[in-house]
Design an enzyme around this catalytic site. Structure first.
Site, mmCIF file in Angstrom:
data_model
loop_
_atom_site.group_PDB
_atom_site.id
_atom_site.type_symbol
_atom_site.label_atom_id
_atom_site.label_comp_id
_atom_site.label_asym_id
_atom_site.label_seq_id
_atom_site.Cartn_x
_atom_site.Cartn_y
_atom_site.Cartn_z
ATOM 1 N N CYS A 89 -43.267 -103.657 1.562
ATOM 2 C CA CYS A 89 -42.376 -103.982 0.445
ATOM 3 C C CYS A 89 -41.100 -103.136 0.444
ATOM 4 C CB CYS A 89 -43.118 -103.803 -0.881
ATOM 5 S SG CYS A 89 -44.331 -105.105 -1.154
ATOM 6 N N HIS A 91 -49.823 -95.523 -0.608
ATOM 7 C CA HIS A 91 -49.946 -96.934 -1.020
ATOM 8 C C HIS A 91 -51.040 -97.081 -2.087
ATOM 9 C CE1 HIS A 91 -47.291 -98.587 1.991
ATOM 10 N NE2 HIS A 91 -48.019 -98.188 3.004
ATOM 11 N N ARG A 122 -41.854 -106.158 -3.996
ATOM 12 C CA ARG A 122 -41.033 -107.140 -3.299
ATOM 13 C C ARG A 122 -41.580 -108.528 -3.580
ATOM 14 N NH1 ARG A 122 -40.302 -107.192 3.328
ATOM 15 N NH2 ARG A 122 -38.370 -108.385 3.270
ATOM 16 N N GLY A 180 -35.129 -107.323 7.465
ATOM 17 C CA GLY A 180 -34.487 -106.624 6.350
ATOM 18 C C GLY A 180 -33.690 -107.538 5.433
HETATM 19 P P1 A3P Z 1 -39.122 -107.563 7.041
HETATM 20 O O1 A3P Z 1 -40.365 -107.584 7.878
HETATM 21 O O2 A3P Z 1 -39.076 -108.686 6.055
HETATM 22 O O3 A3P Z 1 -37.870 -107.463 7.840
HETATM 23 P P2 A3P Z 1 -42.387 -101.217 4.746
HETATM 24 O O4 A3P Z 1 -41.379 -100.171 5.022
HETATM 25 O O5 A3P Z 1 -42.997 -101.120 3.372
HETATM 26 O O6 A3P Z 1 -43.379 -101.336 5.825
HETATM 27 O O7 A3P Z 1 -41.571 -102.603 4.678
HETATM 28 C C1 A3P Z 1 -41.003 -103.125 5.844
HETATM 29 C C2 A3P Z 1 -39.951 -104.131 5.457
HETATM 30 O O8 A3P Z 1 -38.784 -103.449 4.986
HETATM 31 C C3 A3P Z 1 -39.532 -104.960 6.664
HETATM 32 O O9 A3P Z 1 -39.175 -106.239 6.146
HETATM 33 C C4 A3P Z 1 -38.327 -104.172 7.149
HETATM 34 O O10 A3P Z 1 -37.456 -104.902 7.988
HETATM 35 C C5 A3P Z 1 -37.667 -103.794 5.828
HETATM 36 N N1 A3P Z 1 -36.775 -102.633 5.944
HETATM 37 C C6 A3P Z 1 -36.991 -101.484 6.641
HETATM 38 N N2 A3P Z 1 -35.949 -100.666 6.540
HETATM 39 C C7 A3P Z 1 -35.029 -101.285 5.779
HETATM 40 C C8 A3P Z 1 -33.717 -100.936 5.337
HETATM 41 N N3 A3P Z 1 -33.160 -99.799 5.677
HETATM 42 N N4 A3P Z 1 -33.074 -101.813 4.548
HETATM 43 C C9 A3P Z 1 -33.640 -102.988 4.195
HETATM 44 N N5 A3P Z 1 -34.875 -103.385 4.602
HETATM 45 C C10 A3P Z 1 -35.563 -102.543 5.381
#
Ligand code: A3P
Length: 300
Positions: A53, A116, A139, A272
């Site tokens: 998220c 988490h 999210r 992202g």
């Molecule tokens: P997507 O797989 O939809 O691209 P977590 O960090 O909780 O594991 O979540 C991962 C999600 O956050 C992924 O989403 C990832 O690409 C996105 N994410 C990671 N870094 C980010 C950033 N700096 N800005 C926006 N989204 C980011």
């Protein structure tokens, strides 16, 4: 199972239902140890999230904001240019599973930690009184499912989107049910607004600077007029932006080594964006989450 490679073992091990939440069997003792033994300092900040998220982004933003005196966001040697954000903020499940609590004692204040763990399972010392501050990020569940699917597929190549979708609906995927996870923090943020800040990935993406200011203020480190004039907020936003983070050498190679599995740094940076779910699934999940989270405004 003992003979399997580590990552396959991780996928095959069971889940344990504990007080209404599904915990991964190998990490359950660590979560309970965290619950029983973590003693927060009043200025600690506990970052919390449902997996996939925006944890990585939240970690980067909070770390950059809190460390900005020692490491101005423009500094060439900023830790976030050399380290994956997960290496900057300890993950409680892993720390307590590895019995490395002593490391926490050695951290300077204000300590930043992440879990988490659902709100209902957090240590009482965190959820009552003036223990410390909690920042939660959630999210759109549809985008979480798609993100989870791509993430878990690296460990389990046969996994289908339908499998991921169904385990989210069953509530059995990591720390599920997700709706109870979200609702626990949502209610806490209403009951204890000075202690629990509830953020949404979509809001953060829409106006990162505004939410970064809110975060910094909540954590007791508001940006000063001089910092505003110097563009510090914008520099932090840029440092932590998806494009910047994804393209750093450190995030293109290497891995986080947890006790029972490892995660490649690049697994944390996929697209992202918001709304990627439309490329993957029907509106069925949307309807179900509208129903489950009715009245909160979270699905609006
Ligand atoms: P997507 O797989 O939809 O691209 P977590 O960090 O909780 O594991 O979540 C991962 C999600 O956050 C992924 O989403 C990832 O690409 C996105 N994410 C990671 N870094 C980010 C950033 N700096 N800005 C926006 N989204 C980011």
């Amino acid at each position: 199972i003992a003979a399997l490679p580590r990552k396959e073992k991780f996928i095959l091990v069971g889940r344990r239902l504990y007080k209404g939440f599904w915990l991964l069997e190998p990490y359950a003792p660590g979560i309970l140890a965290f619950q029983r033994r973590f003693t927060p300092r009043p200025d600690d900040v506990v970052l919390t999230s449902y997996p996939k998220c925006g944890t990585t982004w939240l970690k980067a933003l909070v770390f950059a904001a809190m460390a900005r005196d020692a490491y101005p966001p423009d500094a060439a040697d900023h830790p976030l240019r050399r380290l994956n954000p997960h290496a900057c903020i300890p993950f409680m499940e892993d720390i307590f599973t590895k019995r490395q609590e002593a490391k926490l004692d050695g951290l300077p204040s204000p300590r930043l930690v992440h879990t988490h763990t659902p709100y209902a399972l957090l240590p009482d010392t965190v959820t009552t009184g003036d223990g410390c501050k909690v920042v939660y990020i959630c999210r759109d569940p549809k985008d979480m499912v798609v993100s989870m699917y791509h993430y878990l597929r690296r460990l389990h190549p046969d996994l289908s989107l339908a499998d991921t979708f169904h385990s989210v609906l069953d509530g059995t995927v990591l720390y599920g049910p997700m709706w109870d996870h979200v609702l626990g923090y949502w209610h806490a943020s209403i009951a204890r607004p000075d202690r629990v800040l509830f953020l949404k990935y979509e809001d953060l993406l829409r106006n990162t600077g505004e939410h970064l200011r809110k975060l910094a203020e909540f954590m007791g480190r508001p940006f000063s007029a001089a910092e505003e004039a110097a563009g510090t907020v914008e520099s932090v936003v840029e440092l932590c932006s998806f494009d910047n983070m994804k393209n750093l050498d450190v995030n293109k190679t290497g891995a986080i080594e947890r006790k029972y599995h490892s995660v490649a740094h690049d697994a944390f940076f996929r697209k992202g964006v918001t709304g990627d779910w439309v490329n993957h699934m029907s509106s069925r999940l949307d309807e179900i989450f509208h129903d489950k989270l009715r009245g909160t405004g979270l699905m609006d």
